[in-house]
Design a protein around this motif. Structure first.
Motif, PDB file in Angstrom:
ATOM      1  N   CYS A  75      36.041  32.376  -2.814  1.00 28.47           N
ATOM      2  CA  CYS A  75      35.469  33.874  -3.185  1.00 28.47           C
ATOM      3  C   CYS A  75      34.759  33.775  -4.441  1.00 28.47           C
ATOM      4  N   PRO A 112      33.938  41.552  -3.809  1.00 31.58           N
ATOM      5  CA  PRO A 112      34.152  41.926  -2.514  1.00 31.58           C
ATOM      6  C   PRO A 112      33.021  40.998  -1.575  1.00 31.58           C
ATOM      7  N   SER A 113      33.463  40.502  -0.393  1.00 30.98           N
ATOM      8  CA  SER A 113      32.495  39.946   0.572  1.00 30.98           C
ATOM      9  C   SER A 113      33.134  39.565   1.773  1.00 30.98           C
ATOM     10  N   THR A 114      32.239  39.433   2.874  1.00 27.81           N
ATOM     11  CA  THR A 114      32.784  38.949   4.366  1.00 27.81           C
ATOM     12  C   THR A 114      32.718  37.563   4.640  1.00 27.81           C
ATOM     13  N   THR A 115      31.925  36.763   3.893  1.00 24.38           N
ATOM     14  CA  THR A 115      31.670  35.482   4.120  1.00 24.38           C
ATOM     15  C   THR A 115      31.867  34.767   2.928  1.00 24.38           C
ATOM     16  N   PRO A 116      32.924  34.093   2.298  1.00 23.21           N
ATOM     17  CA  PRO A 116      34.026  34.209   2.950  1.00 23.21           C
ATOM     18  C   PRO A 116      34.866  35.398   2.983  1.00 23.21           C
ATOM     19  N   ASN A 117      36.033  35.580   3.622  1.00 21.99           N
ATOM     20  CA  ASN A 117      36.501  36.855   3.704  1.00 21.99           C
ATOM     21  C   ASN A 117      37.282  37.180   2.175  1.00 21.99           C
ATOM     22  N   CYS A 118      36.687  37.953   1.649  1.00 17.68           N
ATOM     23  CA  CYS A 118      37.254  38.410   0.094  1.00 17.68           C
ATOM     24  C   CYS A 118      37.352  39.881   0.002  1.00 17.68           C
ATOM     25  N   PRO A 119      38.389  40.373   0.459  1.00 20.74           N
ATOM     26  CA  PRO A 119      38.546  41.916   0.176  1.00 20.74           C
ATOM     27  C   PRO A 119      38.678  42.437  -1.151  1.00 20.74           C
TER      28      PRO A 119
END
Length: 200
Positions: A75, A112-119
């Motif tokens: 992340c 926050p990101s979806t790739t990688p999954n970082c809520p």
């Protein structure tokens, strides 16, 4: 002719006087040994020889701009140093730094990101106060390089060095923070420059 009577013999009369003189001489020697010499050191010598006290210089910053670290395959995070406070004790005669303390509030956050999954609610290091105390000061091309020891409770562990230089009657401190308990790209470095002024 020899003495007919003991009263006619006077040779033993000086003896008491000799004894008194010997005893008086011994008394003088013993007194001198016991009393010693008078201390000729001036009463205020300890004050005159005392090392001069350092002058205290202080500076602060409300917030150092955030620095990004991490990234694929991890992340991406930010670290922000807030409430930065710098205090340095400097000898007026030589300009040498003899004491120093640095403190800041470490604030870490995730991007926050979806790739990688970082809520957005991903767990990060909680905000905490970090402290540093002076370990050594060595001459440098522009002034002095100060090395610091981080407090045992600092999270994360960080190395801190300061480049100290004089600016007229004031000083400037360039602080370099570097996280030292992880490998790239999860480590981070933060640079901050703080102006210091003498305290009354």
């Amino acid at each position: 002719m020899g003495c007919q009577r003991r009263s006619d013999c006077r040779r033993d009369r000086p003896v008491p006087n000799m004894v008194v003189m010997i005893r008086s001489g011994l008394a003088v020697v013993l007194c001198a040994a016991a009393c010693g010499e008078v201390d000729k050191t001036p009463a205020d010598a300890s004050v005159a020889d005392a090392a001069p006290a350092p002058r205290t210089y202080r500076g602060s910053m409300d917030m150092v701009p955030a620095v990004t670290f991490g990234g694929l395959p991890y992340c991406t995070y930010t670290i922000t140093l807030k409430q930065l406070e710098v205090e340095i004790g400097i000898l007026p005669s030589s300009g040498k730094a003899v004491s120093s303390r640095v403190q800041d509030l470490n604030v870490e956050a995730v991007i926050p990101s979806t790739t990688p999954n970082c809520p957005a609610d991903l767990e990060v290091i909680k905000p905490n106060i970090a402290t540093y105390t002076l370990q050594s000061a060595t001459p440098s091309a522009n002034g002095q390089t100060l090395a610091f020891t981080g407090g045992a409770g600092n999270m994360p562990p960080v190395d801190l060095t300061v480049e100290l230089s004089s600016v007229g009657s004031a000083y400037q401190a360039k602080l370099g923070f570097h996280r030292n308990n992880v490998v790239p790209p999860l480590d981070w470095s933060v640079i901050a420059t703080v102006s210091l002024s003498v305290q009354p």
